[in-house]
Design a protein around this motif. Sequence first.
Motif, PDB file in Angstrom:
ATOM      1  N   ALA A  43       0.821  -1.219   0.000  1.00 34.05           N
ATOM      2  CA  ALA A  43       0.000   0.000   0.000  1.00 34.05           C
ATOM      3  C   ALA A  43       0.849   1.259   0.000  1.00 34.05           C
ATOM      4  O   ALA A  43       0.407   2.319  -0.454  1.00 34.05           O
ATOM      5  CB  ALA A  43      -0.947  -0.006   1.206  1.00 34.05           C
ATOM      6  N   ALA A  44       2.079   1.149   0.490  1.00 34.21           N
ATOM      7  CA  ALA A  44       2.979   2.309   0.565  1.00 34.21           C
ATOM      8  C   ALA A  44       4.072   2.256  -0.492  1.00 34.21           C
ATOM      9  O   ALA A  44       5.064   2.980  -0.395  1.00 34.21           O
ATOM     10  CB  ALA A  44       3.605   2.380   1.954  1.00 34.21           C
ATOM     11  N   ARG A  45       3.901   1.439  -1.515  1.00 31.15           N
ATOM     12  CA  ARG A  45       5.007   1.208  -2.451  1.00 31.15           C
ATOM     13  C   ARG A  45       5.498   2.481  -3.146  1.00 31.15           C
ATOM     14  O   ARG A  45       6.686   2.586  -3.461  1.00 31.15           O
ATOM     15  CB  ARG A  45       4.630   0.162  -3.494  1.00 31.15           C
ATOM     16  N   ASP A  46       4.619   3.456  -3.381  1.00 28.61           N
ATOM     17  CA  ASP A  46       5.071   4.670  -4.047  1.00 28.61           C
ATOM     18  C   ASP A  46       5.981   5.519  -3.170  1.00 28.61           C
ATOM     19  O   ASP A  46       6.657   6.425  -3.679  1.00 28.61           O
ATOM     20  CB  ASP A  46       3.884   5.507  -4.521  1.00 28.61           C
ATOM     21  N   ARG A  47       6.044   5.222  -1.881  1.00 33.84           N
ATOM     22  CA  ARG A  47       6.966   5.930  -0.994  1.00 33.84           C
ATOM     23  C   ARG A  47       8.352   5.303  -0.991  1.00 33.84           C
ATOM     24  O   ARG A  47       9.351   6.011  -0.861  1.00 33.84           O
ATOM     25  CB  ARG A  47       6.413   5.968   0.434  1.00 33.84           C
ATOM     26  N   PHE A  48       8.423   3.975  -1.104  1.00 37.53           N
ATOM     27  CA  PHE A  48       9.731   3.320  -0.988  1.00 37.53           C
ATOM     28  C   PHE A  48      10.232   2.693  -2.277  1.00 37.53           C
ATOM     29  O   PHE A  48      11.378   2.228  -2.332  1.00 37.53           O
ATOM     30  CB  PHE A  48       9.708   2.258   0.121  1.00 37.53           C
ATOM     31  N   SER A  49       9.401   2.665  -3.331  1.00 42.79           N
ATOM     32  CA  SER A  49       9.768   1.951  -4.552  1.00 42.79           C
ATOM     33  C   SER A  49       9.642   2.857  -5.771  1.00 42.79           C
ATOM     34  O   SER A  49       8.652   3.575  -5.929  1.00 42.79           O
ATOM     35  CB  SER A  49       8.857   0.730  -4.718  1.00 42.79           C
ATOM     36  N   THR A  50      10.651   2.806  -6.630  1.00 41.17           N
ATOM     37  CA  THR A  50      10.644   3.562  -7.869  1.00 41.17           C
ATOM     38  C   THR A  50      10.269   2.643  -9.020  1.00 41.17           C
ATOM     39  O   THR A  50      10.932   1.620  -9.243  1.00 41.17           O
ATOM     40  CB  THR A  50      12.024   4.188  -8.135  1.00 41.17           C
ATOM     41  N   ARG A  51       9.199   2.998  -9.725  1.00 39.43           N
ATOM     42  CA  ARG A  51       8.771   2.202 -10.871  1.00 39.43           C
ATOM     43  C   ARG A  51       9.832   2.229 -11.968  1.00 39.43           C
ATOM     44  O   ARG A  51      10.518   3.229 -12.177  1.00 39.43           O
ATOM     45  CB  ARG A  51       7.432   2.702 -11.411  1.00 39.43           C
ATOM     46  N   TRP A  52       9.949   1.110 -12.688  1.00 41.62           N
ATOM     47  CA  TRP A  52      10.987   0.974 -13.712  1.00 41.62           C
ATOM     48  C   TRP A  52      10.920   2.100 -14.739  1.00 41.62           C
ATOM     49  O   TRP A  52      11.964   2.642 -15.140  1.00 41.62           O
ATOM     50  CB  TRP A  52      10.881  -0.379 -14.403  1.00 41.62           C
ATOM     51  N   SER A  53       9.732   2.478 -15.165  1.00 42.57           N
ATOM     52  CA  SER A  53       9.627   3.521 -16.185  1.00 42.57           C
ATOM     53  C   SER A  53      10.161   4.857 -15.674  1.00 42.57           C
ATOM     54  O   SER A  53      10.768   5.621 -16.437  1.00 42.57           O
ATOM     55  CB  SER A  53       8.176   3.675 -16.649  1.00 42.57           C
ATOM     56  N   ILE A  54       9.969   5.151 -14.389  1.00 50.79           N
ATOM     57  CA  ILE A  54      10.517   6.382 -13.817  1.00 50.79           C
ATOM     58  C   ILE A  54      12.033   6.290 -13.735  1.00 50.79           C
ATOM     59  O   ILE A  54      12.748   7.257 -14.049  1.00 50.79           O
ATOM     60  CB  ILE A  54       9.900   6.649 -12.428  1.00 50.79           C
ATOM     61  N   TYR A  55      12.524   5.135 -13.311  1.00 50.93           N
ATOM     62  CA  TYR A  55      13.977   4.944 -13.271  1.00 50.93           C
ATOM     63  C   TYR A  55      14.589   5.143 -14.653  1.00 50.93           C
ATOM     64  O   TYR A  55      15.553   5.902 -14.823  1.00 50.93           O
ATOM     65  CB  TYR A  55      14.302   3.544 -12.746  1.00 50.93           C
ATOM     66  N   ARG A  56      14.014   4.509 -15.648  1.00 51.19           N
ATOM     67  CA  ARG A  56      14.564   4.554 -17.012  1.00 51.19           C
ATOM     68  C   ARG A  56      14.441   5.945 -17.640  1.00 51.19           C
ATOM     69  O   ARG A  56      15.405   6.457 -18.216  1.00 51.19           O
ATOM     70  CB  ARG A  56      13.819   3.532 -17.869  1.00 51.19           C
ATOM     71  N   ASP A  57      13.260   6.554 -17.508  1.00 51.52           N
ATOM     72  CA  ASP A  57      12.973   7.774 -18.258  1.00 51.52           C
ATOM     73  C   ASP A  57      13.343   9.060 -17.529  1.00 51.52           C
ATOM     74  O   ASP A  57      13.540  10.099 -18.181  1.00 51.52           O
ATOM     75  CB  ASP A  57      11.480   7.833 -18.607  1.00 51.52           C
ATOM     76  N   GLU A  58      13.435   8.999 -16.188  1.00 50.31           N
ATOM     77  CA  GLU A  58      13.677  10.232 -15.443  1.00 50.31           C
ATOM     78  C   GLU A  58      14.903  10.179 -14.528  1.00 50.31           C
ATOM     79  O   GLU A  58      15.671  11.134 -14.470  1.00 50.31           O
ATOM     80  CB  GLU A  58      12.441  10.589 -14.624  1.00 50.31           C
TER      81      GLU A  58
END
Length: 323
Positions: free
Chosen positions: A131-146
């Motif tokens: 439920a808190a994944r957006d606080r501790f985890s970076t989605r692959w697309s964000i890692y790759r693109d940003e």
Amino acid sequence: MQTATLGPLGKVSRLTLGGGGIGQIWGPTDRAEARDTLHAAVEAGITLIDTAPMYGTCEAIIGETFAGAPPAHLRFTSKHQLGSPPVGETAARLEASLEASLATMRLKHIDLFFLHSNIAPDNYAYAHGDAARDRFSTRWSIYRDEVIPAFERLKAQGRIRAWGITGIGVPQSIQAALTQAPRPDVVQVITNLMDSAGGIRRFAEPAAPRPLLAAAKSQGVGVMGIRAVQAGALTAAIDRPLSPNHPDSLDYARAAPFRALCEAWGQDPALIAHRYALGMEGVDTLVLGVKNRDELAQALAAEAAGPLPADQLHEIEQLGLRT
């Protein structure tokens, strides 16, 4: 102190002083002892200091200790736990974190800046804390693109010398980050005899730190080993309050045969755990979680003693403690 090449940073000491200990993450220590430990580490030949804003007071203590003029040979890292922000916000958040760390440590640049989030596929569901994944985890697309372009710009601007990832995320994503260009310059990898990340592991799959070590070395990515004593589970006693059901407490209980073996050898478990980690193939430098000079002295003794001999390694592996 032996040295090894850590990616573009070149030669660094085989031991790195981690900021968690002097920042009181791994149990209490007073500010004066933290400063004395930092001085003692530098005097002993440690050339890399690993920090992060979330490591309590560590960055402030570095600023106080060196007053903006650290020895020229010292190298510093910092980190940012980005999570998965709205599209387009990544670069600004990374830059703000970097500027805050530079101001606190009184430095003009840092040598190595880490993404300190888990990295996971875009639609991944975590076994723990999803439920808190957006606080501790970076989605692959964000890692790759940003994330990657933001780090590369900071390098081009001379504000950082190199960038890296903390390799505690979903193994398939860390593997992809290590094998698909542009790659991180350095990765931090779990490095202990249990192959355990303890309380910081949130996924259900096997952690696979040794394949990640191998992947990093095959791609020329520098490796900083972390959690050599697995948050205290591989020491004589955990030095902070934990629930009996906490993963680190469970690891401590599971490591009882290791402590018994060390007692039979007449050796301290933490010293043996550090020697084991230093001997793992592919580890360039090992990050210490020490919080005082006594703990530092033991880690220095482990480095001076060198990797464990084959017969002791065999006895440890026969315990079957790997996760």
